[in-house]
Structure formats: C-alpha cells, structure tokens
Design a protein around this motif. Structure first.
Motif, short mmCIF file in Angstrom:
data_model
loop_
_atom_site.label_atom_id
_atom_site.label_comp_id
_atom_site.label_asym_id
_atom_site.label_seq_id
_atom_site.Cartn_x
_atom_site.Cartn_y
_atom_site.Cartn_z
N GLU A 104 0.94 -1.27 0.05
CA GLU A 104 0.09 -0.24 -0.05
C GLU A 104 0.80 1.52 -0.12
OE1 GLU A 104 -3.78 -1.34 2.55
OE2 GLU A 104 -2.65 -0.24 3.35
N LEU A 105 1.69 1.29 0.66
CA LEU A 105 2.97 2.24 1.04
C LEU A 105 3.42 2.87 -0.32
CD1 LEU A 105 5.12 2.16 4.17
CD2 LEU A 105 3.70 4.00 3.45
N ILE A 106 3.93 1.56 -1.20
CA ILE A 106 4.71 1.76 -2.38
C ILE A 106 3.59 2.53 -3.16
CG2 ILE A 106 5.82 0.66 -4.15
CD1 ILE A 106 7.18 -1.14 -2.31
N ALA A 107 2.44 1.70 -3.19
CA ALA A 107 1.13 2.29 -4.39
C ALA A 107 1.17 3.70 -4.23
CB ALA A 107 0.28 1.42 -4.24
N SER A 108 1.09 4.20 -2.83
CA SER A 108 0.74 5.34 -2.52
C SER A 108 1.69 6.56 -2.97
CB SER A 108 -0.06 5.75 -1.27
OG SER A 108 1.17 5.55 -0.12
N ARG A 109 2.91 5.79 -3.09
CA ARG A 109 4.30 6.81 -3.19
C ARG A 109 4.65 6.79 -4.69
NH1 ARG A 109 6.87 9.04 1.17
NH2 ARG A 109 5.78 8.76 3.14
N ILE A 110 4.33 5.83 -5.68
CA ILE A 110 4.90 5.75 -6.65
C ILE A 110 4.84 6.53 -7.67
CG2 ILE A 110 3.26 4.34 -7.99
CD1 ILE A 110 5.86 2.13 -8.28
N GLU A 111 3.52 7.56 -7.78
CA GLU A 111 3.23 8.53 -8.82
C GLU A 111 4.35 9.61 -9.03
OE1 GLU A 111 -0.83 10.36 -9.46
OE2 GLU A 111 0.52 11.66 -9.78
N PRO A 112 4.50 10.18 -7.80
CA PRO A 112 5.69 11.09 -7.90
C PRO A 112 7.07 10.85 -8.58
CG PRO A 112 4.63 11.41 -5.73
CD PRO A 112 4.13 9.85 -6.50
N THR A 113 7.38 9.46 -7.95
CA THR A 113 8.70 9.24 -8.24
C THR A 113 8.72 8.95 -9.92
OG1 THR A 113 8.93 8.08 -6.11
CG2 THR A 113 10.32 7.36 -7.71
N LEU A 114 7.73 8.15 -10.14
CA LEU A 114 7.81 7.88 -11.83
C LEU A 114 7.55 8.98 -12.69
CD1 LEU A 114 5.37 4.74 -12.24
CD2 LEU A 114 8.03 4.84 -12.50
N SER A 115 6.92 10.13 -12.14
CA SER A 115 6.63 11.34 -12.86
C SER A 115 8.29 11.85 -13.00
CB SER A 115 5.62 12.40 -12.25
OG SER A 115 4.50 11.70 -12.03
N LEU A 116 8.83 12.10 -11.69
CA LEU A 116 10.03 12.70 -11.86
C LEU A 116 11.19 11.78 -12.58
CD1 LEU A 116 12.01 14.74 -10.50
CD2 LEU A 116 12.13 13.26 -8.38
N ALA A 117 11.13 10.42 -12.52
CA ALA A 117 12.15 9.87 -13.32
C ALA A 117 11.91 10.07 -14.74
CB ALA A 117 12.02 8.38 -12.79
N PHE A 118 10.67 10.12 -15.31
CA PHE A 118 10.35 10.04 -16.48
C PHE A 118 10.77 11.49 -17.22
CE2 PHE A 118 7.49 6.50 -16.66
CZ PHE A 118 8.22 5.61 -17.48
N ALA A 119 10.12 12.63 -16.55
CA ALA A 119 10.58 13.94 -16.76
C ALA A 119 12.06 14.08 -16.95
CB ALA A 119 9.99 15.01 -15.96
N THR A 120 12.96 13.38 -15.92
CA THR A 120 14.34 13.62 -16.04
C THR A 120 15.01 13.08 -17.29
OG1 THR A 120 14.17 13.79 -13.77
CG2 THR A 120 16.34 13.32 -14.68
N ILE A 121 14.77 11.79 -17.49
CA ILE A 121 15.06 11.12 -18.38
C ILE A 121 14.97 11.94 -19.76
CG2 ILE A 121 15.02 8.83 -19.92
CD1 ILE A 121 14.42 7.66 -17.17
N LEU A 122 13.37 12.32 -19.99
CA LEU A 122 13.17 13.05 -21.24
C LEU A 122 14.09 14.36 -21.31
CD1 LEU A 122 10.93 13.06 -23.35
CD2 LEU A 122 9.94 14.99 -21.97
#
Lengths: 313, 308
Positions: free
Chosen positions: A89-107
C-alpha cells in the motif's frame, strides 16, 4: 534469437536472488536486536518479544529466509512498523511522484544531452567542445541537493516562476502538476546530462573516423544528416547502455531530490524508513529499486539484439 | 630477489628514469596541475584550520543566531578587553560561525576521501586478485559482486548506514561497500588478461611461486588503473558523505562536515541561503579538483582508458 532472449531473462534471476539474500542478511547483521530497535527505548521486554515473534526472529535463520522469500514471491512485501500499513500500500501511494520525476528527468536529459554530445564531437577541440566537457565534469562534481537549492533560490524565490516545493498529483490538474515538476526534474537531470553528453561525444567521435562517414561526405550528404543519421545511429549502442547504467544515478538522485523539493515519493519514503529504522520497508524499497534497475538494463540488452543486426549471440 | 636476475635487472635499471619522466609529464598536464593545486590548498586549509581566524566550530551562541555574512560581534575576553569578530559567512541557527565550520569541515571531507579511496582499493585489490587467480572462487565472488552492483550505490550506502549507530565509522563503511565491486571487476579483468601474456606464462613455466608471480608480474599492471580509479572513488566519497549527512543519516552535527552544515541550513534556506551556499562552493570546488586530477591521471598514466 528466442533462445538468446530466454537465456538472458533467466540470467537476471540469480542476480536478483543474490540481491534478495544480501538485503535479507543485512537485517541479520544489525548490531543488537532489531526487535528492540523497532520497539523503541521505552518498550517492555514483553513488547520486544512480541515484535520478535511477529518478525519471526525467534526462528532459525534459514526458516526465516524461506518464509520471507516465499512471501516476496507471492507479492507479500510485509508490513511497515512505522507507517502501520502494508508495504505494498505504501509503495502504491508513493509511486506516482517518483515515476513522474524519473520520466521527466530522462526526457530532459536525453533531449539536451544527445545534441550537445553530437555537437561537441563534431566541433572536436573547439570552444563548444570545451564548454560541454567542462559542464560535464562540473555536473559530476556538484551534489544534487546544492543544484536543487540553487534552482529554488533563483527560479522560485528570486524570480518567482515556479512554486518552491511540493508535489501535485496529475489528477488535480495538468498545469500544476507540470509546474511543480519542472525544477526537481531539471535538478536531477544535470548529472544525467553530464553522463550522457560525455558518452555521446566519445562514441560519436569514434564513429566519425569511420570510412562510411567519409563515403557519405564524398557523395555530398548534408552534414546534419551525416551526424544524426549515419554517425548517431552507429554510435547508439554505448549511448543507450549509459542511459541504462545511469538509472542507478537517477535512483540515488531521486532520494535526494525528493527530500529537497518535499515530494512525497519513494525516495522520501526510503529516507523516512531509514530515519525510523523501519527495516521491512527499507528491504522492500531497496529490492524494488534494484529490480527496476536490473530490469531496465535487461530490456536495453534485449533491445540491442532485436534492433542491431551486428549483435548476435 | 636473486631467483630471476636476468629478467629483473633491466627493469630495475630503467625504473628511476621512467618514474621521473612520468612525474614530469603528470605535472605538465593542466588538469593534474590545476586539480592538484586546488587540493593542496584545501588540505592546507584543513590542516591550518585553527590559525585561519576561526572560532570553535562547535561553540553554540544563542545571541548570534542566524546572522547574515559580514555580521560583527563583540567578544569580551576574561580580562575585560573586547575585540570584534566578523562572521564572514554568517552564523547558523545555533549561532555557530559558518566560516569556522566550513574550514574545519574540509578536514572531515578530505579524510573521508582518502580513507575511502585507500580502503576500497585495498579490499577490492585483494578480492579481485583472488577472483582472477583462483578459478573456482571466481564464479561465487563475481556473483556476489554482481548482486552488490545491482543495488544503486547511494541506496546501498543508505542501507548500510541504517545498520549502525550514526557516526564517522558508519559513514566510511557505508561509502566503501558500494565502491568495492567496481574495484574488484577492474582488478579481475586485468588479472585475467595479464595471465595470458607470454611473460607470465614464461614465469609460471620457470617455476615462479604464486606470491612472487603476483608481486612481480601481475600487481605492477594494476597500479596505474587503480590510482585512476582510486581518485574517482575519492571524488564520489566526498559527494556521498555530503548526501548522507544532508539526509540526516551521516556525520552527527557535533563534527562539522560540509554535508551537515548544509543539512543544518535546510530549514531556513529561504531566508539564509548562505548556510548552503558557502559549504556548497567549497565542496563543489574540491570534488571538481579531484575529478580533474582523475581525468588528468587517466590521460597520462592509462591512455587506453582515456576515451572511455
């Protein structure tokens, strides 16, 4: 081909098993009693015994590992003592910001670094080359959080273009989401740009001496096409490899960047878990990040064998 | 030493001259010269910290909390005389002088850089030699190293730190652990390629024992790459220490380090950016110098690696 892919997929399994064993053993090597650490300073011996029992610490190490690994395989990551939630549950609630940050950074990193690297190689030895290489050494030398605070100071506090800190989920509007993502992903992309630009330059530089580049020039091909079609395409393998290896840097950077910009993602969760000595959560997050890292590099490896006819195993 | 006089003699005779030449070439490399110079200055700053107009970096003073750079404070000595102390870099939220903390902080950062570089190179060298030379241990050792390398470096350091009580030793161990596999890989690959060389095969045929073989024929090949690798490890060690301290899991605040000065300045960053700015400049400059030194050493000592 199919056999190769299968073999390659299977070869990733031992690595992940070893990571799991290492992460598991780490908890065992903790000086002192993990149950006492988790229970806190004011806990009674009954409470400690209860926690020890719940963690399964009163059983033989091998049994503990079997139970833990079995739970992992069925997707049960365990329960966080500090956050009082299941770790899934913890990971599910925290994953969106991290994925967004990672994708934006790679882009950002790929879009900025590859043209810079190609340009530096093309103008080898010129001032552009020097600036790109200088930036790259500098990018490796300044810690992520210093870059982050500089960005906040200049663009958020002095100029007021962006909010200082925080995160807004995508579901609450695209504008605010992007606005809060710009500074953190720019911050995080600096070291990644440095890495990719450097590798692009080195790799394109090597290709530019090849005969087929001379042939392309001789037949009158325009320089832009020579660079981006002939040279970059042939220089792609090491560049894509370094993008994959850089994921490790990115993950480390996420932890720091999320702390600087107060983003409630997995990186922040990692730091909170360490500060609270929440071992089950620490284990789960490290396993997750390592799995992602190994997985991405595996995909990149497989992509070569599919797209690059020169690579056949 | 008298076992193979014919092989050793020319090597020994050539050494002093070639060493001097390498040293001269190193100093002529601009990266080495600039990087080395900055590092010498930083080392002097760290060593001479007490005489560089500093106060006690740990002295807390409630009356001078959060002062901007340039603030002047009157210090009254025991005999009643007064003197004015200028806080060149301001003070932190406990009233400690940031300039003094930054100057003393150089000690921690440089010490960590050297300790981590030496320790990870030494440990990695031993493991790498064993993996490269003892065939049946190669597989198991390298699988463990692959596992360690699959965990992103900073995460691994964070995990190791979480196992110990916060302190200098924990931080040093936490930074060493993720660096070891990289050294092991490097050393192992050198051993594997060198042991196929005719002169090593000849030495084996001539009955040279393993310790002598290692010392005379294999180790010398690892020196240049390890010096280069060690330099880059030193740079990354300074950065990781700063990151760990900044996250609040590194060096405890009693010992000033560039990382924990910045960590202390986090909360009031909007109003007093100098607490992050000054240590950040010192840290960035030092790491930049180490990286430049590493690049220069690589170009001079190890030309094969230069374009990587």
């Amino acid at each position: 081909m199919f056999g190769y892919i299968l073999r390659r997929l299977l070869s990733a399994i031992p690595v992940l098993v070893i990571v799991a064993v290492l992460v598991f053993l780490m908890l065992r090597f903790t000086p002192g009693d993990p149950a006492a650490v988790i229970a806190g300073d004011n806990a009674s011996s009954e409470q400690i015994a209860l926690i020890r029992n719940r963690l399964g610490l009163d059983q033989p190490v091998l049994t503990q590992f079997t139970i833990w690994a079995g739970n992992l395989l069925t997707g049960n990551l365990g329960e966080s003592f500090f956050f009082k939630k299941t770790i899934a549950e913890l990971i599910a609630s925290r994953i969106e910001p991290t994925l967004s940050l990672a994708f934006a950074t790679i882009l950002i990193a790929v879009v900025v670094a590859i043209p810079l690297g190609v340009l530096a190689a093309y103008r080898h030895g010129s001032w552009i080359d020097r600036i790109v290489m200088g930036f790259s050494v500098l990018g490796f030398s300044v810690p992520v959080f210093v870059i982050g605070y500089l960005m906040i100071y200049v663009f958020a506090i002095t100029l007021g273009w962006f909010p200082v800190q925080g995160y807004q989920p995508l579901s609450q509007g695209f504008g605010g989401y992007v606005q809060r993502l710009v500074l953190p992903s720019l911050t995080l992309s600096v070291i990644y740009i440095a890495l990719i630009a450097r590798m692009t330059r080195a790799s394109v530089l090597e290709v530019l001496n090849e005969d087929y580049i001379r042939t392309a020039r001789a037949k009158g091909q325009v320089e832009r096409k020579i660079l981006f079609r002939h040279a970059l395409k042939n220089a792609a393998v090491p560049i894509v490899t370094v993008v994959g290896i850089g994921i490790a840097l990115l993950i480390g950077g996420v932890v720091v960047t999320e702390s600087v910009f107060a983003i409630p993602g997995l990186g922040r969760l990692t730091v909170d878990a360490v500060l609270a000595r929440d071992y089950p959560t620490i284990q789960a997050v490290i396993l997750l990040f390592s799995g992602v890292y190994v997985g991405i590099n595996l995909l990149i490896d497989l992509a070569y064998s599919l797209f690059d006819p020169r690579i056949r195993y | 030493m008298s076992a193979e006089p014919t092989i050793l003699a020319p090597v020994v005779a050539e050494r002093p001259a070639s060493r001097r030449r390498i040293f001269g070439r190193l100093l002529r490399n601009p990266s080495v010269a600039i990087g080395g110079f900055v590092l010498v200055v930083m080392t002097l700053i760290g060593l001479l910290a007490p005489v560089l107009g500093t106060l006690d970096p740990t002295a807390i003073n409630p009356s001078t909390r959060n002062k901007v750079p340039g603030f002047e404070r009157t210090i009254r000595a025991d005999d009643g005389s007064t003197s004015v102390f200028k806080h060149r870099m301001g003070t932190d939220s406990l009233g400690r002088d940031v300039y003094s903390r930054v100057v003393y902080g150089a000690r921690v950062s440089l010490m960590i850089a050297v300790t981590v570089a030496l320790a990870s190179v030494a440990i990695g060298l031993v493991i790498g030699l064993v993996a490269g030379y003892i065939r049946w241990l190669d597989g198991p050792i390298m699988r463990v190293m692959d596992g360690l390398m699959a965990i992103p470096g900073i995460l691994l350091a964070i995990a190791v730190v979480s196992l110990f009580r916060a302190g200098l030793a924990a931080v040093v161990i936490a930074i060493i652990v993720p660096e070891i596999p990289r050294v092991v890989r490097l050393v192992r690959s050198i051993v594997l390629s060198v042991r196929e060389e005719p002169y090593v095969e000849a030495a084996i045929m001539a009955g040279t024992r393993v310790p002598a073989l290692m010392a005379r024929h294999i180790l010398p090949n690892t020196v240049a790459p390890l010096i280069v690798q060690g330099t880059f490890i030193a740079a990354s060690a300074i950065l990781v220490e700063a990151i760990l301290s900044f996250l609040g899991i590194g060096i405890p605040p009693e010992t000033p380090s560039w990382g924990n000065i910045m960590a202390e300045g986090r909360n009031l960053f909007r109003v007093f950016p100098h607490n992050i700015l000054y240590p950040g400049i010192f840290l960035g400059l030092t790491v930049l110098a180490v990286n430049m030194l590493g690049d220069g050493l690589r170009d001079t000592l190890d030309p094969k690696m230069a374009d990587r």
